[in-house]
Design a protein around this motif. Structure first.
Motif, mmCIF file in Angstrom:
data_model
loop_
_atom_site.group_PDB
_atom_site.id
_atom_site.type_symbol
_atom_site.label_atom_id
_atom_site.label_comp_id
_atom_site.label_asym_id
_atom_site.label_seq_id
_atom_site.Cartn_x
_atom_site.Cartn_y
_atom_site.Cartn_z
ATOM 1 N N SER A 52 7.602 -9.909 -13.567
ATOM 2 C CA SER A 52 7.444 -11.128 -12.918
ATOM 3 C C SER A 52 6.612 -11.833 -14.108
ATOM 4 C CB SER A 52 6.821 -11.439 -11.658
ATOM 5 O OG SER A 52 7.510 -10.897 -10.644
ATOM 6 N N LEU A 53 5.306 -11.035 -14.591
ATOM 7 C CA LEU A 53 4.765 -11.677 -15.623
ATOM 8 C C LEU A 53 5.273 -11.900 -16.980
ATOM 9 C CD1 LEU A 53 1.683 -11.999 -16.268
ATOM 10 C CD2 LEU A 53 1.396 -9.829 -17.192
ATOM 11 N N ARG A 59 4.655 -21.417 -19.798
ATOM 12 C CA ARG A 59 3.204 -20.889 -20.209
ATOM 13 C C ARG A 59 2.296 -22.093 -20.305
ATOM 14 N NH1 ARG A 59 4.748 -16.238 -18.066
ATOM 15 N NH2 ARG A 59 5.916 -14.854 -19.535
ATOM 16 N N GLU A 87 -2.463 -16.652 -16.323
ATOM 17 C CA GLU A 87 -1.085 -16.678 -16.248
ATOM 18 C C GLU A 87 -0.823 -15.472 -15.083
ATOM 19 O OE1 GLU A 87 2.924 -17.692 -16.708
ATOM 20 O OE2 GLU A 87 1.008 -18.864 -16.898
ATOM 21 N N HIS A 90 -1.395 -17.119 -11.779
ATOM 22 C CA HIS A 90 -0.094 -17.869 -11.376
ATOM 23 C C HIS A 90 1.166 -16.947 -11.007
ATOM 24 C CE1 HIS A 90 2.559 -21.022 -11.458
ATOM 25 N NE2 HIS A 90 3.338 -20.687 -12.694
ATOM 26 N N THR A 91 1.183 -16.012 -11.622
ATOM 27 C CA THR A 91 2.422 -15.038 -11.454
ATOM 28 C C THR A 91 2.284 -14.638 -9.920
ATOM 29 O OG1 THR A 91 2.724 -14.534 -13.897
ATOM 30 C CG2 THR A 91 3.801 -13.066 -12.037
ATOM 31 N N LEU A 94 3.334 -17.021 -7.423
ATOM 32 C CA LEU A 94 4.543 -16.982 -7.338
ATOM 33 C C LEU A 94 5.290 -15.847 -6.501
ATOM 34 C CD1 LEU A 94 5.445 -18.384 -11.093
ATOM 35 C CD2 LEU A 94 5.005 -19.723 -8.805
ATOM 36 N N ILE A 95 4.768 -14.658 -6.847
ATOM 37 C CA ILE A 95 5.618 -13.558 -6.127
ATOM 38 C C ILE A 95 4.989 -13.576 -4.740
ATOM 39 C CG2 ILE A 95 5.215 -11.257 -5.837
ATOM 40 C CD1 ILE A 95 4.513 -10.969 -8.782
ATOM 41 N N ARG A 108 13.596 -17.122 -8.895
ATOM 42 C CA ARG A 108 12.662 -17.591 -9.789
ATOM 43 C C ARG A 108 12.695 -17.509 -11.193
ATOM 44 N NH1 ARG A 108 8.318 -20.847 -8.449
ATOM 45 N NH2 ARG A 108 8.098 -19.906 -6.486
ATOM 46 N N ARG A 109 12.318 -18.513 -12.003
ATOM 47 C CA ARG A 109 12.827 -18.239 -13.356
ATOM 48 C C ARG A 109 14.118 -17.867 -13.630
ATOM 49 N NH1 ARG A 109 6.361 -16.491 -15.148
ATOM 50 N NH2 ARG A 109 5.492 -18.649 -14.828
ATOM 51 N N THR A 113 13.925 -13.045 -7.357
ATOM 52 C CA THR A 113 12.657 -12.985 -7.081
ATOM 53 C C THR A 113 12.083 -11.554 -7.010
ATOM 54 O OG1 THR A 113 12.884 -13.374 -4.693
ATOM 55 C CG2 THR A 113 12.095 -15.109 -5.953
ATOM 56 N N ASN A 114 10.884 -11.230 -7.018
ATOM 57 C CA ASN A 114 10.183 -9.806 -7.370
ATOM 58 C C ASN A 114 10.693 -9.096 -5.955
ATOM 59 O OD1 ASN A 114 8.288 -7.666 -7.042
ATOM 60 N ND2 ASN A 114 7.817 -8.601 -9.337
#
Length: 313
Positions: A52-53, A59, A87, A90-91, A94-95, A108-109, A113-114
């Motif tokens: 995820s990172l 960024r 970051e 933030h990550t 999101l997770i 995600r992105r 997702t994770n």
């Protein structure tokens, strides 16, 4: 991305190549992120954290930190460990937001997702590990920064990541699903869930450089404006953009019956609100943008504010 001509000084226009700046800063941040993990054990934890990172993204949060440090007269590299820490936080958010018990998202992105890859338990733990590693980055990996400045950074990160920030905003967001929400409550959610971390980004960067009270106050106003504007644009894109463009599931707020800016204000008024907030944010930095060196230092933050309302993902 074309150069942005930003009028910031009293004597002349200052031309700033925002595209070049953004790409250069993003590459430096990516390199720092890549070197920030390891050797976590077990290896499965490290893989989940890195997944995820290092998943890409704009960024913007670490770049805001670096830009604020430079505006305050500091060296961006001194702020890089703190930028990485931001970051990581933030990550983590999101997770955790993507988990079935939260926003329940599968994308995600542009990737699963994770928790879809590593399972819910490992996703929770990977987020926890990133959050705690963030404080290590500040406290133990920031050579050359006076201890009292790092202490101020730790304080800002604690407020942003905890109940006064991300956690509190997420709780209210979950409590309001399926309910009628007024604009005041909606802005409360976003000032905490989104805005608190953006505020921490600019204030932490400024603290690293030893900024004075006047600049910290101006940056606080700037952060409030871009934080709300960022979320308004997110809400608009959730309605108008596709999942392929966004890199995450489009229309999920509508599916979850969440109150959004377009739902309350309509698309056009939402865009106008975002533009007004960006104008307020930029005005807060005007006293620090005199001709010459001040223009060069403030230009990245002004351009980042404009970028927030012009982005399409």
């Amino acid at each position: 991305m074309a150069a942005v001509a930003t009028t910031t000084g009293r004597d002349r226009d200052f031309e700033f190549d925002f595209g070049a700046y953004l790409e250069s800063a993003r590459q430096r941040v990516e390199a720092a992120l890549d070197g920030s993990l390891g050797p976590e054990r077990p290896e499965s934890l490290r893989e989940a954290m890195r997944y995820s990172l290092l998943a890409g993204g704009k960024r913007l949060r670490p770049i805001l930190c670096l830009a604020a440090c430079e505006l305050a007269g500091g060296e961006a590299e001194l702020a890089m460990p703190t930028a990485v820490a931001l970051e990581m936080i933030h990550t983590m958010s999101l997770i955790h937001d993507d988990l079935p018990a939260m926003d329940n998202d599968d994308l995600r992105r542009g990737r699963p997702t994770n928790h879809k890859v590593y399972g819910e338990a490992n996703a929770i733990l990977a987020g926890d590990a990133l959050l705690t590693r963030a404080f290590e980055m500040v406290a133990r990996r920031s050579p050359g920064v006076p201890a009292e400045r790092l202490l101020a950074v730790v304080g800002e990160l604690s407020l942003a990541a905890g109940a006064p920030g991300l956690v509190g905003g997420q709780v209210v967001d979950l409590e309001c699903e399926g309910k009628e929400v007024d604009l005041e409550t909606l802005e409360y959610i976003h000032l905490h869930k989104t805005g608190a971390l953006l505020r921490a980004c600019v204030l932490c960067g400024a603290h690293i450089a030893g900024a004075g009270d006047a600049l910290l106050a101006g940056l606080g106003t700037y952060a409030r404006g871009i934080g709300l504007a960022f979320q308004i644009i997110d809400d608009i894109l959730d309605v108008t953009a596709s999942s392929e463009v966004l890199g995450k599931t489009a229309g999920k707020d509508l599916t979850a019956d969440k109150t959004t800016y377009p739902k309350l204000l309509g698309l056009e008024e939402s865009r106008q609100r975002a533009d007004a907030l960006v104008a307020e944010a930029k005005a807060a930095l005007a006293p620090f943008a005199d001709a010459g060196e001040g223009q060069a230092r403030v230009a990245p933050l002004l351009a980042l504010a404009d970028y927030i309302t012009s982005r399409d993902r």
